[in-house]
Motif scaffolding. Sequence first.
Motif, PDB file in Angstrom:
ATOM      1  N   SER A  23      56.560  44.537 102.026  1.00 57.57           N
ATOM      2  CA  SER A  23      56.765  43.111 101.762  1.00 57.57           C
ATOM      3  C   SER A  23      57.146  42.897 100.311  1.00 57.57           C
ATOM      4  CB  SER A  23      55.489  42.322 102.079  1.00 57.57           C
ATOM      5  OG  SER A  23      55.088  42.549 103.412  1.00 57.57           O
ATOM      6  N   MET A  24      58.168  42.086 100.085  1.00 55.46           N
ATOM      7  CA  MET A  24      58.649  41.807  98.740  1.00 55.46           C
ATOM      8  C   MET A  24      58.669  40.308  98.479  1.00 55.46           C
ATOM      9  SD  MET A  24      59.572  44.546  96.935  1.00 55.46           S
ATOM     10  CE  MET A  24      60.621  43.722  95.748  1.00 55.46           C
ATOM     11  N   THR A  25      58.348  39.938  97.257  1.00 56.59           N
ATOM     12  CA  THR A  25      58.550  38.582  96.766  1.00 56.59           C
ATOM     13  C   THR A  25      59.381  38.669  95.502  1.00 56.59           C
ATOM     14  OG1 THR A  25      56.477  37.704  97.664  1.00 56.59           O
ATOM     15  CG2 THR A  25      57.453  36.514  95.825  1.00 56.59           C
ATOM     16  N   VAL A  26      60.448  37.891  95.431  1.00 50.64           N
ATOM     17  CA  VAL A  26      61.310  37.870  94.256  1.00 50.64           C
ATOM     18  C   VAL A  26      61.253  36.475  93.644  1.00 50.64           C
ATOM     19  CG1 VAL A  26      63.650  38.144  93.366  1.00 50.64           C
ATOM     20  CG2 VAL A  26      62.828  39.637  95.203  1.00 50.64           C
ATOM     21  N   LEU A  27      60.833  36.402  92.390  1.00 54.26           N
ATOM     22  CA  LEU A  27      60.822  35.149  91.638  1.00 54.26           C
ATOM     23  C   LEU A  27      62.032  35.167  90.719  1.00 54.26           C
ATOM     24  CD1 LEU A  27      57.010  35.061  90.722  1.00 54.26           C
ATOM     25  CD2 LEU A  27      58.138  34.133  92.757  1.00 54.26           C
ATOM     26  N   ASP A  28      63.063  34.391  91.056  1.00 47.80           N
ATOM     27  CA  ASP A  28      64.299  34.425  90.286  1.00 47.80           C
ATOM     28  C   ASP A  28      64.219  33.488  89.089  1.00 47.80           C
ATOM     29  OD1 ASP A  28      65.062  31.722  91.193  1.00 47.80           O
ATOM     30  OD2 ASP A  28      65.436  32.694  93.116  1.00 47.80           O
ATOM     31  N   SER A  29      65.258  33.539  88.242  1.00 47.55           N
ATOM     32  CA  SER A  29      65.245  32.792  86.987  1.00 47.55           C
ATOM     33  C   SER A  29      65.172  31.286  87.225  1.00 47.55           C
ATOM     34  CB  SER A  29      66.471  33.148  86.149  1.00 47.55           C
ATOM     35  OG  SER A  29      67.661  32.885  86.868  1.00 47.55           O
ATOM     36  N   ALA A  30      65.846  30.788  88.283  1.00 49.17           N
ATOM     37  CA  ALA A  30      65.795  29.355  88.562  1.00 49.17           C
ATOM     38  C   ALA A  30      64.389  28.922  88.932  1.00 49.17           C
ATOM     39  CB  ALA A  30      66.771  29.018  89.690  1.00 49.17           C
ATOM     40  N   LEU A  31      63.693  29.738  89.715  1.00 48.81           N
ATOM     41  CA  LEU A  31      62.322  29.417  90.117  1.00 48.81           C
ATOM     42  C   LEU A  31      61.372  29.505  88.924  1.00 48.81           C
ATOM     43  CD1 LEU A  31      60.684  28.684  92.648  1.00 48.81           C
ATOM     44  CD2 LEU A  31      60.276  31.127  92.983  1.00 48.81           C
ATOM     45  N   ILE A  32      61.580  30.500  88.076  1.00 53.13           N
ATOM     46  CA  ILE A  32      60.737  30.659  86.891  1.00 53.13           C
ATOM     47  C   ILE A  32      60.852  29.441  85.986  1.00 53.13           C
ATOM     48  CG2 ILE A  32      60.416  32.014  84.790  1.00 53.13           C
ATOM     49  CD1 ILE A  32      61.288  34.480  86.425  1.00 53.13           C
ATOM     50  N   ARG A  33      62.089  28.992  85.751  1.00 53.65           N
ATOM     51  CA  ARG A  33      62.295  27.827  84.896  1.00 53.65           C
ATOM     52  C   ARG A  33      61.709  26.565  85.530  1.00 53.65           C
ATOM     53  NH1 ARG A  33      65.966  25.671  80.927  1.00 53.65           N
ATOM     54  NH2 ARG A  33      66.850  27.740  80.593  1.00 53.65           N
ATOM     55  N   ALA A  34      61.964  26.369  86.827  1.00 56.88           N
ATOM     56  CA  ALA A  34      61.514  25.153  87.495  1.00 56.88           C
ATOM     57  C   ALA A  34      59.995  25.052  87.565  1.00 56.88           C
ATOM     58  CB  ALA A  34      62.104  25.090  88.900  1.00 56.88           C
ATOM     59  N   SER A  35      59.307  26.199  87.604  1.00 57.15           N
ATOM     60  CA  SER A  35      57.844  26.184  87.718  1.00 57.15           C
ATOM     61  C   SER A  35      57.175  25.565  86.500  1.00 57.15           C
ATOM     62  CB  SER A  35      57.314  27.597  87.930  1.00 57.15           C
ATOM     63  OG  SER A  35      57.416  28.359  86.730  1.00 57.15           O
ATOM     64  N   GLY A  36      57.822  25.665  85.329  1.00 63.72           N
ATOM     65  CA  GLY A  36      57.199  25.180  84.103  1.00 63.72           C
ATOM     66  C   GLY A  36      56.060  26.043  83.624  1.00 63.72           C
ATOM     67  N   ALA A  37      55.845  27.220  84.254  1.00 65.64           N
ATOM     68  CA  ALA A  37      54.725  28.096  83.888  1.00 65.64           C
ATOM     69  C   ALA A  37      54.897  28.607  82.466  1.00 65.64           C
ATOM     70  CB  ALA A  37      54.643  29.261  84.863  1.00 65.64           C
ATOM     71  N   ARG A  38      53.803  28.657  81.725  1.00 67.58           N
ATOM     72  CA  ARG A  38      53.832  29.124  80.342  1.00 67.58           C
ATOM     73  C   ARG A  38      53.493  30.597  80.230  1.00 67.58           C
ATOM     74  NH1 ARG A  38      49.670  27.129  77.803  1.00 67.58           N
ATOM     75  NH2 ARG A  38      50.525  27.614  75.744  1.00 67.58           N
ATOM     76  N   ASP A  39      52.912  31.186  81.276  1.00 72.08           N
ATOM     77  CA  ASP A  39      52.606  32.616  81.225  1.00 72.08           C
ATOM     78  C   ASP A  39      52.754  33.211  82.620  1.00 72.08           C
ATOM     79  OD1 ASP A  39      50.283  31.804  82.530  1.00 72.08           O
ATOM     80  OD2 ASP A  39      49.036  31.960  80.748  1.00 72.08           O
ATOM     81  N   ILE A  40      52.734  34.528  82.697  1.00 72.48           N
ATOM     82  CA  ILE A  40      53.025  35.236  83.940  1.00 72.48           C
ATOM     83  C   ILE A  40      51.960  35.003  85.007  1.00 72.48           C
ATOM     84  CG2 ILE A  40      53.420  37.518  84.942  1.00 72.48           C
ATOM     85  CD1 ILE A  40      54.615  38.319  82.193  1.00 72.48           C
ATOM     86  N   PRO A  41      50.644  35.026  84.701  1.00 72.32           N
ATOM     87  CA  PRO A  41      49.659  34.783  85.765  1.00 72.32           C
ATOM     88  C   PRO A  41      49.871  33.467  86.495  1.00 72.32           C
ATOM     89  CG  PRO A  41      48.577  35.725  83.857  1.00 72.32           C
ATOM     90  CD  PRO A  41      49.979  35.432  83.436  1.00 72.32           C
ATOM     91  N   GLU A  42      50.193  32.393  85.769  1.00 74.86           N
ATOM     92  CA  GLU A  42      50.424  31.117  86.433  1.00 74.86           C
ATOM     93  C   GLU A  42      51.647  31.187  87.336  1.00 74.86           C
ATOM     94  OE1 GLU A  42      48.706  28.115  86.524  1.00 74.86           O
ATOM     95  OE2 GLU A  42      47.150  29.444  85.767  1.00 74.86           O
ATOM     96  N   LEU A  43      52.660  31.937  86.929  1.00 68.63           N
ATOM     97  CA  LEU A  43      53.860  32.096  87.749  1.00 68.63           C
ATOM     98  C   LEU A  43      53.557  32.855  89.037  1.00 68.63           C
ATOM     99  CD1 LEU A  43      56.944  31.618  87.807  1.00 68.63           C
ATOM    100  CD2 LEU A  43      57.200  33.825  86.672  1.00 68.63           C
ATOM    101  N   LEU A  44      52.625  33.804  88.977  1.00 69.25           N
ATOM    102  CA  LEU A  44      52.303  34.616  90.148  1.00 69.25           C
ATOM    103  C   LEU A  44      51.535  33.850  91.221  1.00 69.25           C
ATOM    104  CD1 LEU A  44      51.404  38.024  88.448  1.00 69.25           C
ATOM    105  CD2 LEU A  44      53.518  37.385  89.615  1.00 69.25           C
ATOM    106  N   ARG A  45      51.175  32.599  90.958  1.00 74.32           N
ATOM    107  CA  ARG A  45      50.617  31.759  92.021  1.00 74.32           C
ATOM    108  C   ARG A  45      51.641  31.538  93.131  1.00 74.32           C
ATOM    109  NH1 ARG A  45      45.767  29.534  90.641  1.00 74.32           N
ATOM    110  NH2 ARG A  45      45.264  29.334  88.416  1.00 74.32           N
ATOM    111  N   LEU A  46      52.928  31.779  92.850  1.00 74.40           N
ATOM    112  CA  LEU A  46      53.987  31.616  93.837  1.00 74.40           C
ATOM    113  C   LEU A  46      54.103  32.812  94.770  1.00 74.40           C
ATOM    114  CD1 LEU A  46      56.661  30.107  91.427  1.00 74.40           C
ATOM    115  CD2 LEU A  46      55.556  28.899  93.326  1.00 74.40           C
TER     116      LEU A  46
END
Length: 703
Positions: free
Chosen positions: A53-76
Amino acid sequence: MSFGPPASRPLLLLTAFFGGAALADDLFVDSQALPQVLTATRLKQSPAAVPGSMTVLDSALIRASGARDIPELLRLVPGMMIGYGAGNQPSVNYHGSNANDARRMQVLIDGRSVYRAGLATVDWSDIPLAMEDIERIEVFRGPNTVSYGANALMAVVNILTRKPVDSQGTRLKVTRGQRGINDWYASQGSGWDGGDLRLSLSGMQDDGFDQTRNGQDYRDSRRLNRLNLSVSHSLASNQSLDWQFAAKEGSNQRPYTYQPVFYGVTASGDNSDAKAKDYAGSVRWNIDLNPDHSLYLQGSAQHWDRQQVWRACDAALSFSPELTRLWQLNPNYAEQVARNIRSPIPRGSTDEQMLGRQVQQQWRNGGSSQVCGDIDQSTRETRYDLELQDTFSLSDNLRLVSGANYRYDRADSQTFFNGSLDDSTWRLFGHLEWRADEHWIVQGGAMYEDARLSGSSLTPRLAVNYLITPRHGLRAVYSEAVRSPDMFENNVNWSYRVNNLRPGAFGQNSAQYFVKTRGPGDLEQERMRSRELGYNGYFADADLSVDLKLFYDEITGMISEPLRNNQYIASNSNKARFSGSEAQLDWRLTPADRWRLTYAHVDAWASNPADRRLSAHNSGSAGWLRDWGRGWSSALFYYGDDELNQYRFERVDLRVAKQLRWQRTQLELAGVVQQRLDDEPTTFADNRYDSRHVVYFSAELEF
């Protein structure tokens, strides 16, 4: 009546669910290029052909999330559990584990591991990488020791940075907001004949949690500055050289948590803040021998430096040589005497009772007086890593990736190791992909690893993928994985020499604290057996990606003891099981709308209850990204976990942005609001905010 080939029926059900003849046509006729991922096997593969199983977080999703650090981004990422020991100490686990110790996941930056072998941790707050430098994150959700060695026990997070050639020009960004948020970023990219360069500087600051459960101020703010340099050279038509350098310095506040052993002594003292300095460098030589054969050689070096000196107070008796000998003889008996120093000496052996009486007499003769001193809990870790990888297409339907890796780790700490400790690891890995026909793919791989401190292991993986079409595949995977005990767990030599004692203890201004801990030295590797059934599909006409997973994972020989200097005896006596299902959906409903949903259902069982505290039974996220036109865009996200260390977590994030353009210059103004929907602490009872919402704004200029 016929409904098509049996293997196509799951796809027909999906077609019926999402509706439309267009989807049915797209299912079997598709001429668009296939997307590819690399992290799963080190081979470039379409998502439907991946053995897992793979999850890919692309640049558009990273920017749109507004996350300030990687752990918060990994909630996705479905199944990823995000906890916090304090505001600057995030803990990231896949499917769950001990809330304090995230020790079973490999984390890479452009293929370079940032997992610290000395203390078995990833310092998420101190990774020397700005969010703005990340191009995408590929997460392999499952064991992957076969491709990345021990410590890739439960998942692999591969952070891929922006290439210098894609980073030309100047970027400036500032972020300000509540809770002391004060971030900045600046980068410059340039190119020349045969080469490209990106240099970025960045900083980050916030105040962490506001207060403890008792209403006291929480010392957990963080401050850091980072430098990143990435350079790519074209040496020849078939050769390139990429090298990177990263540095970070900062400080993380630490709450004062020391509790005196002896009755009647106050817990006063100064803070125990940690100052961090990290350095990392890597060089990679890529060679394309021919269209079917390529290899690379990569070398890297890293250094972690944590300076932590703090002041603690206890009774002078804490430094008694007799109490030290009693602890070495019987830790349980010594602690019983110390914590009940005014009570009669408990029953024990002749030597234990004799030492106990001496200790009690010392308490009466002045040992009860309070003394305070400086404790140095600093650590340094160094790693050198060399890897050779060969990728070869043996025929049109047979591909092989193989390689070798050597790694040297060294940890230095007078407190934890009474000096220094080192380890060396050799690895041989290989993965073979055989396309039996246009539908069937059989994949097998293995990793042999030999570490001087923890011994050798051989871990296999076998997967069968059935491609209904090139974009739609079913998979069945069996894999085994290991996690080597880290230096701390296996070889800890933990003792405190306390300096600058005021007043002195037993006539000394510098003395050894009576508690001393030794690691067993003979721990074996943790072992996992994993079974997975899944489906991955992409409907091109609807621009819809779907991934479904059923899993059953068993871990044996689990090392679960807490990392603390108090009768710490690590063992391989525990085990755990994780089973359940996961789903993720990414749907570009219109050219302006993108929907994203994730869900995980995890049934966790562990012989040690602490190992299931960070396992939410149900968790997930939902996102809606919208381009409103005229430069306006928005993103709305929901994150939820029903039970993280017994606390529920629900939050809604909204980001609204406006882009302004003047020729080649672009300015983006954005605002983020995060609103907690629950009124519970975050992971631990002391992790509380004054307000359930936070607001911050950013301005980013590109030219």
